[in-house]
Enzyme design. Structure first.
Site, PDB file in Angstrom:
ATOM      1  N   GLN A  98       0.633  -3.671   9.096  1.00 58.86           N
ATOM      2  CA  GLN A  98       0.785  -2.377   8.561  1.00 58.86           C
ATOM      3  C   GLN A  98       1.504  -2.617   7.072  1.00 58.86           C
ATOM      4  O   GLN A  98       2.231  -1.849   6.423  1.00 58.86           O
ATOM      5  CB  GLN A  98       1.865  -1.373   9.323  1.00 58.86           C
ATOM      6  CG  GLN A  98       1.227  -0.779  10.437  1.00 58.86           C
ATOM      7  CD  GLN A  98      -0.119   0.244   9.960  1.00 58.86           C
ATOM      8  OE1 GLN A  98       0.163   0.869   9.063  1.00 58.86           O
ATOM      9  NE2 GLN A  98      -1.092   0.009  10.990  1.00 58.86           N
ATOM     10  N   SER A  99       0.742  -3.573   6.433  1.00 55.67           N
ATOM     11  CA  SER A  99       1.437  -4.060   5.052  1.00 55.67           C
ATOM     12  C   SER A  99       0.771  -3.088   3.916  1.00 55.67           C
ATOM     13  O   SER A  99      -0.120  -2.836   3.803  1.00 55.67           O
ATOM     14  CB  SER A  99       0.691  -5.317   4.747  1.00 55.67           C
ATOM     15  OG  SER A  99       0.976  -5.828   3.326  1.00 55.67           O
TER      16      SER A  99
END
Length: 357
Positions: A98-99
Site C-alpha cells: 500500500q505504498s
C-alpha cells in the site's frame, strides 16, 4: 547562538542560510515538474473548536495532483530528473503493497513514458487489489509481491529484479529504498516546500508556533532543514510511522545534513531539532490504532478532511493528544501537514468500525 546536543553538550549552531542563497541552491538542482503547486494553507475552525484550541491550520499536500496526490510528488520531481538524466527506460523500486511512494512513482513513470517494475513487501493489507496496489496495476506497473519481515531486507531483491530486466535489454534505474542518494534527492522537495510555506504564513499575517506531520525520512528532513535555514521560529513536530534499526531522529538529521552538503549551504541540523516521537505508531507500521481511528473520524466529521490510516491519522492522533494533555496552549497556532496517502484508506474499510455505527 550555541545549542545543546542530546547529551547536554554545547555545540556551535551552523549559521542560517539567506533565502536568496537557498533559492539559488535549489534552482541549480535539476527538476521535473510533476506537482500542482502551491498547495493550499487554510484554517480548520470546526476542528479547532472541537478540541478547544489551539488554532489549527492545514497544509494540503494531499492535493499535489499526481494520481490522487500526496507528499511524494514533491520528492519525485528531483529524483526523476536524475532518472531521466541516466538514460533509463525502466525504474525498479519497492516498498509495501500500500505504498504511496510506489503509487506516485508509477504515475510519474506513466506521465514521462517510462516503465516501472515494483517489488512490494506483503505488508498489513497484503496482495488484495485495492487502494494503492489497485492504482499501481491500473497504471501499468509490473508488480512482484514478496514476504519479508523488514523493509531493510528489500534491496537485494530489487537488485535481482534489475538484473533480470537488464538481461532483457532494458536500461534500468534502481531506486534504493534506504539509499542516501534517493533520500537526499527526495529531501530537496521539502526544502523547497519551506519556501512556499514561509510565503503562505507571511501572507496570513499570523505567527505559527508548530508544524505537525508524519514522516520517516525525506519529508521531515527537508522541513527541518528548510525551517532552520530560513530562521523560521515554527517548530517541527514529527510523528514517526515505523521503527527501523537506526533511530528516526538521528537518521532524519543525517539525511538533512547530507542534503545541506549537496546544496552547499552552511546550515546543519541536530537530531533533537527533528522533534520526533514514535509514541503513536502502535503495534507496528500500517496497523490502525484506536487513537488514529478516532482522529480520522473527528477530522472527517468536523471538516470533511479525509486522512489516511497509516500516516496522517497517526500524526493527527499525536496532535490531539498534545492538545488534550495541555502541551499546546489554546493561544497557540499550529499547522498540520496533510501528506496525502488517502487511497490506502479504502484498504482499511473493515478497520474503521463504521458497520457498528
Amino acid at each position: 547562538m550555541d545549542r545543546l546536543d542530546r547529551r547536554g553538550r554545547r555545540v556551535h549552531a551552523a549559521p542560517m542560510t539567506p533565502r536568496a542563497d537557498l533559492e539559488a541552491a535549489l534552482a541549480r538542482e535539476p527538476r521535473v515538474l510533476l506537482a500542482c503547486l502551491p498547495t493550499p494553507l487554510h484554517p480548520l475552525p470546526r476542528l479547532s473548536a472541537a478540541l478547544g484550541g489551539p488554532e489549527i491550520w492545514v497544509k494540503r499536500d494531499d492535493l499535489t495532483g499526481l494520481a490522487f496526490g500526496g507528499n511524494k510528488t514533491r520528492q519525485l520531481e528531483f529524483l526523476f530528473a536524475d532518472i531521466l538524466a541516466s538514460g533509463a527506460d525502466t525504474v525498479v523500486a519497492g516498498a509495501y503493497t500500500q505504498s504511496n511512494w510506489c503509487r506516485q512513482m508509477t504515475a510519474a513513470c506513466a506521465r514521462l513514458g517510462l516503465s516501472i517494475a515494483l517489488v512490494l513487501v506483503h505488508g498489513q493489507k497484503g496482495a488484495r487489489l485495492q487502494g494503492n496496489l489497485l492504482l499501481d496495476r491500473l497504471m501499468g506497473a509490473e508488480v512482484t509481491i514478496v514476504e519479508l519481515d523488514t523493509m531493510e531486507k528489500l534491496q537485494p531483491l530489487l537488485d535481482e529484479r534489475a538484473e533480470e530486466l537488464r538481461r532483457q535489454g532494458r536500461r534500468v534505474y534502481v531506486v534504493e529504498p534506504l539509499g542516501l542518494r534517493a533520500n537526499v534527492l527526495g529531501t530537496l522537495g521539502y526544502v523547497a516546500t519551506t519556501l512556499e510555506l514561509a510565503d503562505q504564513m507571511e501572507a496570513t499575517g499570523h505567527v505559527f508556533h508548530e508544524l505537525w506531520q508524519c514522516g520517516a525520512n525525506m519529508q521531515p528532513a527537508g522541513l527541518v532543514l528548510g525551517l532552520k535555514a530560513l530562521g523560521l521560529s515554527t517548530r517541527l513536530r514529527t510523528v514517526t510511522s515505523i521503527r527501523w534499526s537506526k533511530p528516526r531522529d538521528v537518521d532524519i538529521a543525517d539525511i538533512a545534513n547530507a542534503t545541506a552538503e549537496r546544496l552547499g549551504i552552511p546550515t546543519r541540523v541536530l537530531p533533537a531539532e527533528v522533534g520526533a516521537t514514535d509514541d503513536y505508531i502502535g503495534p507496528g507500521y500500517g496497523i490502525l490504532t484506536e487513537e488514529a481511528r478516532q482522529a480520522l473520524l473527528l477530522c472527517a466529521r468536523t471538516e470533511g478532511l479525509i486522512l489516511d490510516p497509516v500516516y496522517t491519522a497517526k500524526a493527527m492522533a499525536g496532535l490531539i493528544d498534545a492538545i488534550r494533555q495541555g502541551r499546546i496552549g489554546a493561544d497557540r497556532r499550529v499547522i498540520f501537514l496533510h501528506s496525502g496517502g488517502t487511497p490506502a484508506l479504502f484498504a482499511y474499510a473493515e478497520d474503521l468500525g463504521l458497520e457498528r455505527a
